[in-house]
Design an enzyme around this catalytic site. Structure first.
Site, PDB file in Angstrom:
ATOM      1  N   ASP A  37      -6.431  -7.972   4.125  1.00  0.00           N
ATOM      2  CA  ASP A  37      -5.900  -9.070   3.733  1.00  0.00           C
ATOM      3  C   ASP A  37      -5.737 -10.385   4.057  1.00  0.00           C
ATOM      4  O   ASP A  37      -4.816 -11.126   3.771  1.00  0.00           O
ATOM      5  CB  ASP A  37      -4.693  -7.614   2.751  1.00  0.00           C
ATOM      6  N   LYS A  58     -12.216  -9.370  -3.661  1.00  0.00           N
ATOM      7  CA  LYS A  58     -10.499  -9.237  -3.689  1.00  0.00           C
ATOM      8  C   LYS A  58     -10.594  -9.767  -5.379  1.00  0.00           C
ATOM      9  O   LYS A  58     -11.005 -10.083  -5.981  1.00  0.00           O
ATOM     10  CB  LYS A  58     -10.086  -9.926  -2.271  1.00  0.00           C
ATOM     11  N   ARG A  78       1.778   4.112  -3.086  1.00  0.00           N
ATOM     12  CA  ARG A  78       1.442   6.130  -2.594  1.00  0.00           C
ATOM     13  C   ARG A  78       2.605   6.299  -2.948  1.00  0.00           C
ATOM     14  O   ARG A  78       2.294   7.075  -3.095  1.00  0.00           O
ATOM     15  CB  ARG A  78       0.666   5.773  -1.763  1.00  0.00           C
ATOM     16  N   SER A 105       0.702  -0.403   0.291  1.00  0.00           N
ATOM     17  CA  SER A 105       0.224   0.061  -0.061  1.00  0.00           C
ATOM     18  C   SER A 105       0.935   0.869  -0.211  1.00  0.00           C
ATOM     19  O   SER A 105       0.332   2.054  -0.913  1.00  0.00           O
ATOM     20  CB  SER A 105      -0.840  -0.155   1.345  1.00  0.00           C
ATOM     21  N   GLY A 119      -5.873  -4.211  -8.119  1.00  0.00           N
ATOM     22  CA  GLY A 119      -7.140  -3.054  -7.849  1.00  0.00           C
ATOM     23  C   GLY A 119      -6.526  -1.683  -6.413  1.00  0.00           C
ATOM     24  O   GLY A 119      -6.907  -0.883  -7.264  1.00  0.00           O
ATOM     25  N   ARG A 143     -13.690  -7.257 -11.448  1.00  0.00           N
ATOM     26  CA  ARG A 143     -13.677  -6.857 -10.284  1.00  0.00           C
ATOM     27  C   ARG A 143     -14.388  -5.171 -10.472  1.00  0.00           C
ATOM     28  O   ARG A 143     -14.284  -5.220 -11.842  1.00  0.00           O
ATOM     29  CB  ARG A 143     -11.517  -6.540  -9.081  1.00  0.00           C
ATOM     30  N   ARG A 155      -2.870 -14.286  -2.678  1.00  0.00           N
ATOM     31  CA  ARG A 155      -2.827 -14.618  -0.989  1.00  0.00           C
ATOM     32  C   ARG A 155      -3.555 -15.959  -0.854  1.00  0.00           C
ATOM     33  O   ARG A 155      -2.987 -16.578   0.545  1.00  0.00           O
ATOM     34  CB  ARG A 155      -4.058 -14.032  -0.175  1.00  0.00           C
TER      35      ARG A 155
END
Ligand code: S3P
Length: 444
Positions: A324, A351, A31, A27, A99, A127, A399
């Site tokens: 997650d 997800k 960013r 994440s 995503g 998605r 995952r």
């Protein structure tokens, strides 16, 4: 080590041991690249995750005119174009499996006066994107999508963007972040209300790059107000280890008898710590040492030791703080004494795969008892290892693949996954590091 599709994890012959670093936080990595591209000056990023998902974001920011490069010492440099300064990409933006990359980028594009086309892999094209295209349309952007609001999509960004005022209807950091990123290039105040607090890396990074942002608690949620059109200044970012990736190493240490693993510099942002709270309730031996702040985020070294676990009830309110981690928690729960009920997992169904269904199938194929009731996942632990021996369908979900391979390290029979290639999206060295600690993961 390149991971082939069919992969097998056999029971570890000895306890897992040693120090293993989790890769950079996914994440925060996305960013850092995006904010670097929107800032004026050169942003230096250390510890960036070099997984496929983040490389897609790097490629997209390059396509939008930012200079993004990696030094030989591994540091990344982003020469930003300033807010409003991105240019029209001359080809389709392919966000692969990510995503987060796709949705956050929709926010950036919506308030830039440019045309873009976005797609992704078969998982991402399934998605829902309407959750971002709908609120972003209010700024003046025009989106067209495939039926059901799916990718590929086109966007014609607003020439005169209007600031958004939006109450996010689902607990989603991606939707919140898309709206805030859009607000960067809109005059006035962007006001976003989230009824449930979600991870706050966007808010932290906005501050870090010099934006003015006010965050107020409102019940279990927050109201965020961002002042539009700030001058973002380049800022160095040190990316902590990803707690969501560390979770697989933690699980392996908890489940393989006699194990003890140290996982240094794991991000411990409170909006990401739901798994650690839950493991504590299960009686897991996870000790955090050397708590410190690095690059504006709390981090600590985890020391994880194998031991008995008990089943617990995981409340639905905790879901945004560990969204997650449910597949690997379900694997852990299969070894615990008693039943673990994970409540309110609606968001888990949209997800990279329907993770409620995929996790239940993963466990059932390996002899664990599992039920799905509405949006609750219920695992009946026996206090010992499930049989294993199953073939797990990963549905292009990294995952699910890692959760299954961790399971196989501690079951009685090996566990096989149909496709381990997607692990590279978030944890490129997973197989190598698991094997270095004493795992037995190999192509099947
Ligand atoms: C992410 C937010 C989460 C999480 C995803 C990364 C982010 O999704 O599942 O892996 O970086 O903002 P939502 O909060 O949108 O559910």
């Amino acid at each position: 080590m390149a991971v082939t599709r069919l992969f097998r994890s056999s029971p570890a012959a000895a306890p897992l041991a040693g120090t293993i670093a989790a890769p950079g936080d996914k994440s925060i990595s996305h960013r850092a690249l995006m904010f670097g591209a929107l800032a004026v000056g050169e942003t230096r990023i250390t510890g960036l995750l070099t997984g496929e998902d983040v490389l897609r974001t790097a490629a997209a920011m390059r396509a939008l005119g930012a200079e993004v490069a990696q030094d030989p010492d591994g540091t990344w440099q982003v020469a930003g174009r300033g807010i409003g300064g991105l240019v029209e990409p001359d080809d389709v933006l392919d966000m692969g499996n990510s995503g987060t990359a796709a949705r956050l980028l929709c926010g950036i594009l919506a308030s830039h006066p440019i045309f873009a086309v976005m797609t992704g892999d078969a998982s991402l094209r399934r998605r829902p994107m309407r959750r971002v295209t709908e609120p972003l349309t209010a700024c003046g952007a025009v989106f067209t999508t495939r039926e059901g609001g799916r990718l590929p999509l086109t966007v014609q960004g607003a020439v005169y963007p209007i600031s958004l005022e939006y109450r996010v209807p689902v607990p989603s950091a991606q939707v919140k972040s898309a709206c805030l990123l859009c607000g960067l290039n809109a005059p006035g105040i962007t006001r976003i209300e989230e009824p449930e607090a979600t991870r706050d890396h966007t808010e932290n990074m906005l501050r870090h790059f010099g934006a003015t942002i006010a965050v107020e608690k409102a019940g279990r949620g927050r109201i965020i107000e961002l002042s539009g059109q700030p001058e973002l200044s380049a800022a160095d970012v040190a990316v902590p280890g990803d707690p969501s990736s560390a979770a697989f190493l933690v699980a392996a240490a908890l489940l393989v008898p006699g194990s003890c693993l140290t996982i240094p510099a794991v991000g411990l942002n409170p909006t990401r710590c739901g798994l650690f709270l839950t493991l504590d309730e299960m009686g897991a031996n996870v000790v955090v040492e050397n708590r410190r702040i690095e690059g504006g985020e709390p981090v600590g070294d985890l020391i994880v030791t194998h031991g008995p676990l008990r089943g617990v009830d995981v409340p639905w309110e905790r879901a945004p703080f560990m969204i997650d981690e449910y597949p690997v928690l379900a694997v852990i729960a299969a070894f615990a004494n008693g039943t673990t009920r994970m409540r309110g997992l609606k968001e888990l169904r949209v997800k990279e795969s329907d993770r409620v269904a995929a996790t239940a199938a993963l466990l059932a194929a390996n002899g664990a008892r599992v039920d799905v009731e509405g949006d609750d996942l219920i695992v009946h632990g026996t206090g010992g290892p499930p049989q294993g021996g199953g073939m797990v369908t990963t549905h292009m979900d990294h995952r699910i693949a890692m959760a299954a391979l961790v399971l196989g390290a501690a079951t009685q029979q090996p566990v096989t996954v149909d496709d381990a290639s997607l692990i590279d999206t978030s944890f490129p060295r997973f197989v190598e590091l698991m094997n270095r600690a004493g795992g037995a993961l190999a192509p099947a």
